[in-house]
Write an enzyme that holds these catalytic residues in place. Structure first.
Site, mmCIF file in Angstrom:
data_model
loop_
_atom_site.group_PDB
_atom_site.id
_atom_site.type_symbol
_atom_site.label_atom_id
_atom_site.label_comp_id
_atom_site.label_asym_id
_atom_site.label_seq_id
_atom_site.Cartn_x
_atom_site.Cartn_y
_atom_site.Cartn_z
ATOM 1 N N TYR A 128 42.202 11.114 34.191
ATOM 2 C CA TYR A 128 41.052 12.115 34.290
ATOM 3 C C TYR A 128 40.798 13.147 35.022
ATOM 4 O O TYR A 128 40.842 14.266 34.905
ATOM 5 C CB TYR A 128 39.701 11.142 33.640
ATOM 6 C CG TYR A 128 38.724 12.403 33.280
ATOM 7 C CD1 TYR A 128 38.278 12.495 32.465
ATOM 8 C CD2 TYR A 128 37.694 12.763 34.539
ATOM 9 C CE1 TYR A 128 37.512 13.179 31.499
ATOM 10 C CE2 TYR A 128 36.429 12.979 34.110
ATOM 11 C CZ TYR A 128 36.105 14.086 32.532
ATOM 12 O OH TYR A 128 35.201 14.443 32.637
ATOM 13 N N SER B 98 35.999 19.470 35.643
ATOM 14 C CA SER B 98 34.698 18.050 35.767
ATOM 15 C C SER B 98 34.679 18.111 37.298
ATOM 16 O O SER B 98 35.064 18.367 38.208
ATOM 17 C CB SER B 98 36.109 17.000 35.561
ATOM 18 O OG SER B 98 34.935 15.566 35.802
#
Length: 256
Positions: free
Chosen positions: A148, A135
């Site tokens: 996350y 990400s």
């Protein structure tokens, strides 16, 4: 000829979003795709449409990984590639994040990637490929997504180690690092069948117009094209690298 003719590729989290677009693009480029997900109805429907194989795969379960690889080899005889796409996101301030929530994200995003590499790599044909989904938050920080971001940083570490260890077999391991992408993760309205998808996408474009230099949210098809590049021979001398696809978000802040 397609860029993936004759290759067998497992794509996790393939029932919708980025994974779905990766499965569609890979199939269009000649791959025999293994659609892997826990969303059985959606996954089976997609696999039937593509002429692909569907397998139920909870990426946090070792047994599911073994079963998926066995099913792929039984159906196609070998495995050439893996796209570790499955992931979840939870929003919370770090100091307010319950341990159970943190571990839930770790189980899917980090452990799932680890189990995928550990299970599939020994079965890959020499010269195979692995694409891990990290990400934008795996290379920088972002408030309210601590669990996350932590897992996505870990995915980059796993990617680099795997690239080094698998290089003698010419297995290349790279990571895609998407910014905000118009999937259910960033756009929950996509989960509502009655929602106007075009309208919600336009609203997101407006939201990101000032945040992202290219002035819009990303599309899952764009991430799929990057995953295709890293799975195909076009990236034959690339391994162990993160590829940020974020519309320029990571470049910095514009004050004009």
């Amino acid at each position: 000829m397609g860029k993936l003719d004759g290759r067998v590729v497992i794509v996790t989290g393939a029932a919708r979003g980025q994974g779905e677009q990766e499965a569609r693009l890979f199939a269009a480029e000649g791959a025999r795709v293994v659609v892997a997900d826990v969303l059985d109805e959606q996954g089976e429907t997609l696999a039937k449409e593509l002429g692909a194989l569907y397998v139920h795969l909870d990426v946090g379960e070792e047994g599911d990984w073994r079963s998926a690889v066995t099913a792929a080899k039984d159906a196609y005889g070998h495995v050439d590639g893996l796209v570790n796409n499955a992931g979840i996101l939870r929003f919370n301030a770090l100091v307010d994040t319950p341990l159970d929530e943190f571990m839930q994200v770790v189980r899917v995003n980090q452990v799932g990637c680890f189990l995928g590499v550990r299970t599939v790599a020994p079965e890959l044909e020499d010269g195979g490929t692995i694409v891990n989904t990290a990400s934008y938050t795996g290379v920088t920080g972002m408030a309210a997504v601590g669990a996350y971001a932590a897992t996505k940083h870990a995915v980059l570490g796993l990617t680099r180690v795997a690239a080094l260890e698998l290089a003698p077999r010419r297995i290349r391991v790279n990571a895609v690092c998407p910014g905000a992408i118009d999937t259910a993760m960033s756009n929950p309205a996509l989960l509502d069948p009655s929602a106007d998808r075009e309208e919600t996408s336009r609203a997101l474009d407006e939201l990101y117009r000032k945040l992202v230099p290219l002035g819009r949210i990303g599309r899952p098809e764009e991430v799929a094209r990057l995953a295709l590049f890293l799975t195909s021979g076009d990236s034959s001398y690339i391994t162990g690298q993160p590829f940020v696809i974020d519309g320029g978000w990571l470049a910095g802040v514009s004050i004009v």
